[in-house]
Enzyme design. Structure first.
Site, short mmCIF file in Angstrom:
data_model
loop_
_atom_site.label_atom_id
_atom_site.label_comp_id
_atom_site.label_asym_id
_atom_site.label_seq_id
_atom_site.Cartn_x
_atom_site.Cartn_y
_atom_site.Cartn_z
N LYS A 15 0.85 -1.20 0.00
CA LYS A 15 0.00 0.00 0.00
C LYS A 15 0.88 1.25 0.00
O LYS A 15 1.91 1.25 -0.67
CB LYS A 15 -0.97 -0.04 1.18
N HIS A 98 -8.72 -2.40 -5.92
CA HIS A 98 -8.62 -2.65 -4.47
C HIS A 98 -9.69 -1.82 -3.75
O HIS A 98 -10.00 -0.70 -4.17
CB HIS A 98 -7.22 -2.29 -3.97
N GLU A 170 -11.56 -10.17 -1.23
CA GLU A 170 -11.15 -9.44 -0.03
C GLU A 170 -12.37 -8.81 0.63
O GLU A 170 -12.81 -7.73 0.21
CB GLU A 170 -10.16 -8.33 -0.40
N SER A 217 -6.37 -9.58 6.35
CA SER A 217 -5.81 -9.94 7.66
C SER A 217 -5.19 -11.34 7.71
O SER A 217 -5.25 -12.00 8.77
CB SER A 217 -6.85 -9.76 8.76
N GLY A 238 -1.57 -7.65 3.30
CA GLY A 238 -1.25 -6.25 3.56
C GLY A 238 -0.33 -6.14 4.76
O GLY A 238 0.89 -6.30 4.67
N GLY A 239 -0.93 -5.89 5.92
CA GLY A 239 -0.18 -5.64 7.15
C GLY A 239 0.94 -6.63 7.42
O GLY A 239 2.07 -6.25 7.78
P1 PGA Z 1 -4.49 -6.74 5.28
O1 PGA Z 1 -4.66 -6.07 3.81
O2 PGA Z 1 -3.73 -8.02 5.08
O3 PGA Z 1 -3.73 -5.72 6.07
O4 PGA Z 1 -5.85 -6.98 5.81
C1 PGA Z 1 -4.97 -6.86 2.70
C2 PGA Z 1 -5.23 -5.98 1.51
O5 PGA Z 1 -5.80 -4.89 1.68
O6 PGA Z 1 -4.90 -6.34 0.39
#
Ligand code: PGA
Length: 255
Positions: A15, A98, A170, A217, A238-239
């Site tokens: 991101k 996204h 997602e 997540s 993501g995170g």
């Molecule tokens: P997240 O993000 O793993 O932090 O939930 C996933 C994404 O937005 O692609």
């Protein structure tokens, strides 16, 4: 979407979280820690400004992805980025639609559709994100929303035999929450997506040229609950992709 023919794919969506220097540092660190990984495909998706430098330091094992693309060829489109420039930087995968872009940049189904066409025209693999909000889910609209998003994104697509499309399920309400959705629910939605694909494309094409992945997540502890399954062949992270030790454990859990 049998998980046998291709390696599971793990896409690291950084991101706008990292500066250029932080992106380089993380890519260098992953190039070392993941040097022996060969049973999964890892894709790093830094922000535009870091693509070129990350490409230089990430080594040959991982692939490069971008988080967005514009739907026109080079021209007077201030602030946008063309598929041909991204390709020149070594990009192979493009994230399209996204939920953060749909929410903050008002990216519509139509934009997702033309971006998908553009990516394919440049032989870049689109990773189309679809997912419902919490309210839509509460209203029992989840499958309706997913169906609309997938159908609209793909209705004008004719795939060449060498091309591939990835659909990332997602759930919007799960992204960044620290709690992934129940794997059964992710698989149920993957089934819904696969059924839509089967209405739009011949079964052989659906099996060979589409992959469905889950995002929201995912972390090193639960990634194995999602992948591989009969329907899910990868994850969008993501995170948990922002720190080398956690992302390394996540990749190794699948390797
Ligand atoms: P997240 O993000 O793993 O932090 O939930 C996933 C994404 O937005 O692609």
């Amino acid at each position: 979407m049998s998980p046998i023919k291709i390696k599971p794919i793990i896409l690291a969506n950084w991101k706008m979280n990292l500066s250029v220097s932080q992106s380089i540092k993380l890519a260098k660190s992953l190039a070392k820690s993941l040097a022996k990984v060969d049973k999964v495909e890892v894709v790093l998706m830094p922000s535009f400004s870091a693509l070129a430098s990350v490409k230089k330091v990430m080594g040959k094992k991982m692939s490069l992805g971008a988080q967005n693309v514009f739907w026109k060829e080079p021209g007077a489109f201030t602030g946008e980025e063309s598929a041909s420039s991204l390709k020149e930087l070594g990009v192979r995968y493009i994230l399209i639609g996204h939920s953060e872009r749909r929410a903050y940049l008002k990216e519509s189904d139509e934009m997702v559709a033309v971006k998908t066409l553009t990516a394919l025209a440049h032989n870049l693999t689109p990773v189309i994100c679809v997912g419902e909000t919490f309210t839509q889910r509460q209203q029992g609209q989840k499958d309706v929303i997913i169906t609309r998003q997938v159908e609209q994104a793909l209705k004008a697509i004719i795939l060449k035999p060498t091309q591939e499309i990835i659909i990332a399920y997602e759930p919007v309400w799960v992204i960044g929450s620290g709690h992934a959705v129940n794997p059964e629910e992710a698989n149920h939605t993957a089934r819904v997506i696969k059924n839509i694909l089967l209405k739009l494309f011949p079964p052989s094409q659906v099996n060979k040229q589409f992959r469905i992945i889950y995002g929201g997540s995912v972390n090193s502890h639960d990634v194995k609950d999602f992948v591989p399954s009969l329907l899910l062949s990868g994850v969008l992270v993501g995170g948990a992709s922002l720190k080398a030790p956690e992302f390394t454990s996540l990749v190794k859990a699948l390797n």
